[in-house]
Write a protein that holds these residues in place. Sequence first.
Motif, mmCIF file in Angstrom:
data_model
loop_
_atom_site.group_PDB
_atom_site.id
_atom_site.type_symbol
_atom_site.label_atom_id
_atom_site.label_comp_id
_atom_site.label_asym_id
_atom_site.label_seq_id
_atom_site.Cartn_x
_atom_site.Cartn_y
_atom_site.Cartn_z
ATOM 1 N N PRO A 186 -12.509 3.221 4.100
ATOM 2 C CA PRO A 186 -12.267 1.847 3.669
ATOM 3 C C PRO A 186 -10.865 1.374 4.011
ATOM 4 O O PRO A 186 -9.932 2.168 4.093
ATOM 5 C CB PRO A 186 -12.468 1.909 2.147
ATOM 6 C CG PRO A 186 -12.197 3.343 1.800
ATOM 7 C CD PRO A 186 -12.675 4.149 2.973
ATOM 8 N N PHE A 187 -10.740 0.078 4.221
ATOM 9 C CA PHE A 187 -9.440 -0.527 4.471
ATOM 10 C C PHE A 187 -8.555 -0.271 3.256
ATOM 11 O O PHE A 187 -8.954 -0.526 2.129
ATOM 12 C CB PHE A 187 -9.610 -2.035 4.685
ATOM 13 C CG PHE A 187 -8.409 -2.724 5.275
ATOM 14 C CD1 PHE A 187 -8.217 -2.756 6.642
ATOM 15 C CD2 PHE A 187 -7.476 -3.343 4.458
ATOM 16 C CE1 PHE A 187 -7.128 -3.395 7.196
ATOM 17 C CE2 PHE A 187 -6.380 -3.988 4.988
ATOM 18 C CZ PHE A 187 -6.199 -4.016 6.369
ATOM 19 N N PRO A 188 -7.342 0.257 3.457
ATOM 20 C CA PRO A 188 -6.513 0.651 2.312
ATOM 21 C C PRO A 188 -5.913 -0.547 1.576
ATOM 22 O O PRO A 188 -5.774 -1.633 2.137
ATOM 23 C CB PRO A 188 -5.420 1.486 2.974
ATOM 24 C CG PRO A 188 -5.282 0.895 4.338
ATOM 25 C CD PRO A 188 -6.684 0.506 4.740
ATOM 26 N N SER A 189 -5.541 -0.321 0.326
ATOM 27 C CA SER A 189 -4.825 -1.342 -0.432
ATOM 28 C C SER A 189 -3.432 -1.525 0.167
ATOM 29 O O SER A 189 -2.759 -0.559 0.537
ATOM 30 C CB SER A 189 -4.700 -0.922 -1.896
ATOM 31 O OG SER A 189 -3.818 -1.802 -2.578
ATOM 32 N N LEU A 190 -3.004 -2.771 0.261
ATOM 33 C CA LEU A 190 -1.696 -3.070 0.827
ATOM 34 C C LEU A 190 -0.740 -3.636 -0.225
ATOM 35 O O LEU A 190 0.319 -4.159 0.105
ATOM 36 C CB LEU A 190 -1.837 -4.070 1.980
ATOM 37 C CG LEU A 190 -2.734 -3.633 3.147
ATOM 38 C CD1 LEU A 190 -2.794 -4.716 4.214
ATOM 39 C CD2 LEU A 190 -2.247 -2.322 3.745
ATOM 40 N N LEU A 191 -1.098 -3.505 -1.489
ATOM 41 C CA LEU A 191 -0.288 -4.108 -2.540
ATOM 42 C C LEU A 191 1.067 -3.429 -2.702
ATOM 43 O O LEU A 191 2.001 -4.016 -3.243
ATOM 44 C CB LEU A 191 -1.044 -4.069 -3.873
ATOM 45 C CG LEU A 191 -2.385 -4.810 -3.897
ATOM 46 C CD1 LEU A 191 -2.981 -4.749 -5.296
ATOM 47 C CD2 LEU A 191 -2.199 -6.268 -3.460
ATOM 48 N N HIS A 192 1.175 -2.172 -2.234
ATOM 49 C CA HIS A 192 2.429 -1.425 -2.405
ATOM 50 C C HIS A 192 3.404 -1.639 -1.249
ATOM 51 O O HIS A 192 4.510 -1.102 -1.268
ATOM 52 C CB HIS A 192 2.109 0.073 -2.481
ATOM 53 C CG HIS A 192 1.513 0.602 -1.199
ATOM 54 N ND1 HIS A 192 0.219 0.299 -0.822
ATOM 55 C CD2 HIS A 192 2.027 1.373 -0.214
ATOM 56 C CE1 HIS A 192 -0.036 0.888 0.339
ATOM 57 N NE2 HIS A 192 1.039 1.544 0.738
ATOM 58 N N MET A 193 3.027 -2.421 -0.244
ATOM 59 C CA MET A 193 3.862 -2.560 0.943
ATOM 60 C C MET A 193 5.147 -3.325 0.607
ATOM 61 O O MET A 193 5.216 -4.079 -0.366
ATOM 62 C CB MET A 193 3.092 -3.259 2.060
ATOM 63 C CG MET A 193 1.802 -2.532 2.455
ATOM 64 S SD MET A 193 2.064 -0.816 2.967
ATOM 65 C CE MET A 193 2.819 -1.057 4.560
ATOM 66 N N PRO A 194 6.196 -3.135 1.428
ATOM 67 C CA PRO A 194 7.528 -3.683 1.108
ATOM 68 C C PRO A 194 7.671 -5.155 1.473
ATOM 69 O O PRO A 194 8.420 -5.533 2.377
ATOM 70 C CB PRO A 194 8.455 -2.810 1.960
ATOM 71 C CG PRO A 194 7.638 -2.478 3.167
ATOM 72 C CD PRO A 194 6.231 -2.284 2.636
ATOM 73 N N TYR A 195 6.965 -6.012 0.766
ATOM 74 C CA TYR A 195 7.004 -7.429 1.088
ATOM 75 C C TYR A 195 8.351 -8.050 0.719
ATOM 76 O O TYR A 195 9.067 -7.573 -0.155
ATOM 77 C CB TYR A 195 5.875 -8.175 0.363
ATOM 78 C CG TYR A 195 4.510 -7.696 0.739
ATOM 79 C CD1 TYR A 195 4.072 -7.784 2.051
ATOM 80 C CD2 TYR A 195 3.660 -7.130 -0.196
ATOM 81 C CE1 TYR A 195 2.819 -7.337 2.414
ATOM 82 C CE2 TYR A 195 2.405 -6.667 0.153
ATOM 83 C CZ TYR A 195 1.987 -6.772 1.456
ATOM 84 O OH TYR A 195 0.749 -6.324 1.821
ATOM 85 N N CYS A 196 8.663 -9.148 1.373
ATOM 86 C CA CYS A 196 9.894 -9.879 1.121
ATOM 87 C C CYS A 196 9.881 -10.424 -0.315
ATOM 88 O O CYS A 196 8.930 -11.080 -0.729
ATOM 89 C CB CYS A 196 10.033 -11.032 2.113
ATOM 90 S SG CYS A 196 11.458 -12.083 1.832
ATOM 91 N N SER A 197 10.949 -10.150 -1.054
ATOM 92 C CA SER A 197 10.998 -10.564 -2.462
ATOM 93 C C SER A 197 11.061 -12.074 -2.614
ATOM 94 O O SER A 197 10.789 -12.607 -3.690
ATOM 95 C CB SER A 197 12.220 -9.933 -3.137
ATOM 96 O OG SER A 197 13.419 -10.348 -2.495
ATOM 97 N N LEU A 198 11.403 -12.798 -1.542
ATOM 98 C CA LEU A 198 11.513 -14.244 -1.620
ATOM 99 C C LEU A 198 10.162 -14.944 -1.490
ATOM 100 O O LEU A 198 10.047 -16.130 -1.776
ATOM 101 C CB LEU A 198 12.449 -14.765 -0.514
ATOM 102 C CG LEU A 198 13.901 -14.289 -0.606
ATOM 103 C CD1 LEU A 198 14.703 -14.849 0.564
ATOM 104 C CD2 LEU A 198 14.533 -14.708 -1.918
ATOM 105 N N LEU A 199 9.137 -14.203 -1.063
ATOM 106 C CA LEU A 199 7.826 -14.824 -0.894
ATOM 107 C C LEU A 199 7.187 -15.100 -2.247
ATOM 108 O O LEU A 199 7.215 -14.263 -3.150
ATOM 109 C CB LEU A 199 6.903 -13.910 -0.080
ATOM 110 C CG LEU A 199 7.245 -13.769 1.406
ATOM 111 C CD1 LEU A 199 6.367 -12.699 2.033
ATOM 112 C CD2 LEU A 199 7.065 -15.077 2.130
#
Length: 284
Positions: free
Chosen positions: A64-77
């Motif tokens: 299955p396609f993995p969860s991406l919620l833990h990725m290092p997204y930009c805090s300004l988004l």
Amino acid sequence: DYYLTCLCISLQKLVHNFFEVDPINRAKYEVVLIYFPGISDAQKEQVIQSAQSSLVHVTIQWHPFPSLLHMPYCSLLKRLGDKPQYQTTCMNWVWNRNFFFMIVFRAQAQFMMPILQQYRYIWTLDSDMFILSPITCDVFAVMKQFNLAMAFYSATDDPLGCPMEGLGTEMMKWAKMNNINTCWAERLPVQSTHNGAFIVHDMKMFTSDVYMSLARYFIKTGGIWIHRWSEQNLWPWVIELLAPGRSHQFGGLNLTHKFLTSPLWVDRIKFSMDDDALCQQLTP
């Protein structure tokens, strides 16, 4: 379903034009299908049937396609539910939000998946990438013999007309912060793109600490959502910063991909149809 139909046709052509060309030596390779939850058993069976061959048994693994919620997204988004909100400066196309998460997956998350980390090389094909003629050259053998970090089939300096605002500046900034030699990257055209519908990676490099650092930085800048930076724009910088001279554009391949029918791509794709020089040098 359009993509399921494409996947079945693409897989059928992969089996016929790659595995069956050399069934003894290529039977050791496996196909890993990354899928979104919701695919039925009947649909899986349809896919499996498309890979049937009387000449070679093709092993298919499902993940299955993995969860991406833990990725290092930009805090300004801003956040929309559990997913980052985005606004892109590339106005030529309307971008589906899932497209941006596909970029995050390809830029970093795929290299973190244990099912893929067991392999030295991975060859990524889009579900709507079709191999139209036999590939007599073993792409994995080329990677190994010539110590390549990456190989691809086409490149462009004008990715869908989307300006890569700030990408070069951010890549050079990261390099200097990490004491990476930038002399090769300084010659790179700003709009450089290695198209990702057919691409081969050396997992030793793409699971390394230095690559993971670069990928985290790339994602955290927010450029994916703000400017429509993609992993395809990242690949040339990866090579010039981390593995100069270790990439290859395959020639002599007869392929088609949905984007190649778009007028925006006419005369912009650098797609070599010459016989491949490295394939001709392969040691039997």
